[in-house]
Design an enzyme around this catalytic site. Structure first.
Site, PDB file in Angstrom:
ATOM      1  N   GLY A 102       0.792  -1.222  -0.039  1.00 35.39           N
ATOM      2  CA  GLY A 102       0.032   0.010  -0.040  1.00 35.39           C
ATOM      3  C   GLY A 102       0.968   1.324   0.091  1.00 35.39           C
ATOM      4  O   GLY A 102       2.092   1.327   0.202  1.00 35.39           O
ATOM      5  N   LYS A 124       4.553  12.276  -2.174  1.00 33.18           N
ATOM      6  CA  LYS A 124       5.477  11.291  -1.858  1.00 33.18           C
ATOM      7  C   LYS A 124       6.217  11.836  -0.693  1.00 33.18           C
ATOM      8  O   LYS A 124       7.039  12.678  -0.967  1.00 33.18           O
ATOM      9  CB  LYS A 124       6.133  10.747  -2.941  1.00 33.18           C
ATOM     10  CG  LYS A 124       7.062   9.428  -2.382  1.00 33.18           C
ATOM     11  CD  LYS A 124       7.728   8.820  -3.754  1.00 33.18           C
ATOM     12  CE  LYS A 124       8.516   7.803  -3.589  1.00 33.18           C
ATOM     13  NZ  LYS A 124       9.178   6.933  -4.625  1.00 33.18           N
ATOM     14  N   GLY A 137       7.066   6.907   6.742  1.00 29.01           N
ATOM     15  CA  GLY A 137       6.108   7.897   5.862  1.00 29.01           C
ATOM     16  C   GLY A 137       6.686   9.152   5.191  1.00 29.01           C
ATOM     17  O   GLY A 137       6.286   9.776   4.545  1.00 29.01           O
ATOM     18  N   ASP A 281       4.526  -4.372  -7.054  1.00 29.86           N
ATOM     19  CA  ASP A 281       3.776  -3.153  -6.586  1.00 29.86           C
ATOM     20  C   ASP A 281       4.614  -1.852  -7.267  1.00 29.86           C
ATOM     21  O   ASP A 281       3.737  -0.643  -7.065  1.00 29.86           O
ATOM     22  CB  ASP A 281       4.087  -3.011  -5.174  1.00 29.86           C
ATOM     23  CG  ASP A 281       5.446  -3.051  -4.856  1.00 29.86           C
ATOM     24  OD1 ASP A 281       5.926  -4.112  -4.995  1.00 29.86           O
ATOM     25  OD2 ASP A 281       6.028  -2.345  -4.051  1.00 29.86           O
ATOM     26  N   ASP A 291       7.968   4.860  -9.356  1.00 33.04           N
ATOM     27  CA  ASP A 291       8.435   4.748  -8.390  1.00 33.04           C
ATOM     28  C   ASP A 291       9.904   4.674  -8.709  1.00 33.04           C
ATOM     29  O   ASP A 291      10.634   3.776  -8.601  1.00 33.04           O
ATOM     30  CB  ASP A 291       8.259   3.376  -7.707  1.00 33.04           C
ATOM     31  CG  ASP A 291       7.196   3.540  -6.744  1.00 33.04           C
ATOM     32  OD1 ASP A 291       6.303   4.455  -6.582  1.00 33.04           O
ATOM     33  OD2 ASP A 291       6.655   2.776  -5.959  1.00 33.04           O
TER      34      ASP A 291
HETATM   35  P1  AMP Z   1       9.251   1.059  -2.481  1.00 32.90           P
HETATM   36  O1  AMP Z   1      10.561  -0.057  -2.000  1.00 32.90           O
HETATM   37  O2  AMP Z   1       9.729   2.481  -2.227  1.00 32.90           O
HETATM   38  O3  AMP Z   1       8.525   0.431  -3.592  1.00 32.90           O
HETATM   39  O4  AMP Z   1       8.523   0.677  -1.207  1.00 32.90           O
HETATM   40  C1  AMP Z   1       7.792  -0.473  -0.971  1.00 32.90           C
HETATM   41  C2  AMP Z   1       6.662  -0.382   0.315  1.00 32.90           C
HETATM   42  O5  AMP Z   1       7.147   0.459   1.357  1.00 32.90           O
HETATM   43  C3  AMP Z   1       5.478   0.425  -0.494  1.00 32.90           C
HETATM   44  O6  AMP Z   1       4.431  -0.056   0.276  1.00 32.90           O
HETATM   45  C4  AMP Z   1       5.963   1.800   0.369  1.00 32.90           C
HETATM   46  O7  AMP Z   1       4.766   2.742   0.134  1.00 32.90           O
HETATM   47  C5  AMP Z   1       6.599   1.358   1.457  1.00 32.90           C
HETATM   48  N1  AMP Z   1       7.351   2.425   2.117  1.00 32.90           N
HETATM   49  C6  AMP Z   1       8.709   2.668   1.447  1.00 32.90           C
HETATM   50  N2  AMP Z   1       9.264   3.703   2.136  1.00 32.90           N
HETATM   51  C7  AMP Z   1       8.463   4.041   3.260  1.00 32.90           C
HETATM   52  C8  AMP Z   1       8.580   5.050   4.420  1.00 32.90           C
HETATM   53  N3  AMP Z   1       9.601   5.583   4.364  1.00 32.90           N
HETATM   54  N4  AMP Z   1       7.573   5.072   5.266  1.00 32.90           N
HETATM   55  C9  AMP Z   1       6.411   4.332   4.991  1.00 32.90           C
HETATM   56  N5  AMP Z   1       6.275   3.591   3.848  1.00 32.90           N
HETATM   57  C10 AMP Z   1       7.317   3.189   3.220  1.00 32.90           C
HETATM   58 MG    MG Z   2       7.002   1.214  -4.547  1.00 30.35          MG
END
Ligand code: AMP
Ligand code: MG
Length: 529
Positions: A102, A124, A137, A281, A291
């Site tokens: 998510g 973001k 977040g 994702d 992303d």
């Molecule tokens: P990513 O590797 O950036 O594609 O992230 C994979 C998952 O981790 C996604 O659900 C992102 O929203 C979540 N995510 C990545 N970084 C953060 C963060 N700093 N805080 C909260 N969720 C994160």
């Molecule tokens: Mg991602």
């Protein structure tokens, strides 16, 4: 005063939302989104914005400096018509099903409609959501600047991508352990406002299928086709029942997704872009590059290169594997759709379509890069041979092609390529082989129907002069961290016309300098920052 913006928030209006409205980390079920407010920050300050994206949204340069808008882009409040939420999706990460992921740090501002076009807006790094799991977040300046610059650069390269409206610093520090080695540090926080017709990912569908939420899966497919493929589906001759799309429609649509994904990846291969985390994702249903995390650009040609330190062992997401991984991801999407269908023949045909479209897109990209009139028997072999030599001799991929364009076909000389070599040794050891290859190439070009000028034009249109090499992004980051955003703005400007040599910008069209070879941020990047 800013003109009011027009929002039409179909995602939240037409799809079920989470009944829980408190913002705490949890598993969410039977819905697609959760209402959530961005967490306010101390001092939003606009570091850069894309004038092209602003104008797509009907925002003038003056609007972009409007204090209310800047506050909103930093997550402090919302403008009239906006509604803020995070969506529910899952995904396969590094080959394994990861369950619910998510929007852990992306918060939607709603769907802005301007001149009959619809754009989803997302912040973001705007704070925690129910999907944040154990993370904060937030996003740091370095990763936000990289996403901002690269998504705009990709667009100007003619590659399907999400866009970026703004880059805002928050005035708040964020703690990150950049190398996962137990040495966390404070870094400046930042927020990108990203923009796309749709941020729907493969993982949205996979999660519903994995949780047996079949009725919702059907409805969500109907919604996505209706909203995001409105220009495509009427051409199929099929009828769309949005609540219960039929088998033929789902199969035709999957085939379309396969084609778009194939075209996107063929573009990545053309320019030497490595996404770095092709988890399901991170795959857009529209075939947009999405992303931007530990992505990178090929300097010396090497199919096994990955910029992502997390992937250094397995190299699952290295440059050369991207087409296979895209197909693997499409297979996972097909499995999700197959839960709704009595048999999956049509989906298998979609996957074969991926192979066909990818082959056609790649060969036409390569024909363009080498300035050939068409793709002929034997071209594949000759091209493989030079790529192998480029790898063994450590030749810069971007410079190889921009210099090959200068080759005198009647008298081909290795010297035109000299600057593309990373080492003297590579030049010494493989120079003769490459010279022989240039002779072979010249013969092939002489058989072509293109004039010298046409050949050069084809090559110019397929081979960028300027790409966002990792070290260039890192230099802009280092300066921005000291409060100097001039390099960021210069790069943004140069990368607007990546195929055109620009006066005084020669320094951005050089091969990677030696100091950047093994430097953090230039050759090694970590996943979620
Ligand atoms: P990513 O590797 O950036 O594609 O992230 C994979 C998952 O981790 C996604 O659900 C992102 O929203 C979540 N995510 C990545 N970084 C953060 C963060 N700093 N805080 C909260 N969720 C994160
Ligand atoms: Mg991602």
């Amino acid at each position: 005063m800013m003109k009011p913006l027009v929002f039409d928030n179909r995602f939240i209006r037409e799809l079920p939302g989470d009944r829980i409205t408190d913002n705490y980390t949890r598993q969410v079920s039977d819905c697609l989104w959760s209402a959530v407010q961005p967490t306010p920050v101390k001092q939003p300050s606009l570091l850069a914005y894309s004038a092209e994206v602003a104008s797509l949204l009907g925002l003038s340069d003056e609007d972009m400096h409007d204090p209310d808008l800047v506050q909103t882009l930093g997550g402090n409040g919302a403008l009239p018509g906006m509604f803020t939420y995070a969506t529910r999706y899952g995904g396969h990460q590094f080959g394994n099903w990861a369950g619910q992921l998510g929007d852990g740090r992306a918060i939607y501002l709603g769907e802005l409609v301007h001149q009959q076009r619809r754009f989803e807006l997302q912040l973001k790094g705007a704070g925690e959501t129910p999907y944040s799991r154990r993370a904060d977040g937030r996003a740091v300046l370095r990763s936000s600047l990289r996403e901002f610059l690269c998504s705009e650069a990709m667009h100007h390269l003619g590659i399907p991508t999400t866009r970026a409206l703004s880059l805002v610093t928050t005035g708040e520090p964020v703690v990150r352990d950049m190398f996962y080695d137990g040495n966390p540090e404070f870094e400046p926080g930042a927020i990108v406002c990203r923009v796309a017709p749709s941020f729907i990912r493969f993982g949205h569908f996979e999660l519903l299928a994995s949780r047996n939420e079949s009725a919702l899966l059907k409805r969500f497919i109907g919604f996505t086709i209706d909203r995001d493929f409105a220009e495509w589906w009427p051409g199929t001759g099929l009828l769309l029942d949005v609540d219960n799309p039929g088998q033929g429609m789902i199969e035709a649509w999957f085939t379309e997704i396969c084609a778009r994904t194939a075209i996107m990846v063929a573009h990545w291969m053309r320019v030497g872009f490595v996404h770095g985390v092709m988890n399901t994702d991170n795959m857009s249903i529209l075939g947009l590059t999405i992303d931007y995390g530990p992505y990178g650009w090929i300097d010396n040609f090497d199919p096994s290169w990955t910029p992502n330190t997390t992937d250094a062992q397995g190299r699952r997401y290295c440059y050369g594997r991207q087409p296979d991984i895209a197909r693997w991801n499409l297979e996972r999407l097909a499995e999700a759709f197959a839960t709704l269908l009595p048999e999956s023949n049509g989906l298998s045909q979609g996957l074969s379509h991926f192979d066909t479209v990818y082959f056609d897109a790649l060969t036409s990209a390569l024909a363009g890069k080498f300035g050939l009139d068409s793709w002929q028997a034997g071209d594949g072999e000759a091209i493989n041979d030079i790529f192998e030599l480029m790898q063994r001799a450590e030749v810069d991929q971007t410079l190889f092609f921009t210099h090959l364009r200068q080759l005198d076909i009647s008298n081909p000389q290795l010297s035109v390529l000299q600057q593309a070599f990373y080492t003297e040794q590579g030049l010494q050891q493989f120079g003769d082989d490459i010279q022989a290859w240039l002779q072979r190439y010249s013969l092939r070009v002489q058989q072509s129907t293109l004039s010298a000028e046409q050949r050069q034009q084809r090559m110019s249109a397929s081979n960028p002069v300027y790409v966002l090499r990792n070290y260039l992004a890192q230099e802009a980051i280092d300066l921005a961290a000291q409060g100097d955003n001039s390099r960021l703005l210069t790069l943004l400007q140069v990368l607007r016309q990546p195929y055109t040599e620009q006066a005084g910008m020669q320094q951005f069209a050089q091969k990677r300098p030696d100091w950047a070879r093994n430097k953090a941020g230039c050759s090694m990047l970590s996943c979620s920052s």
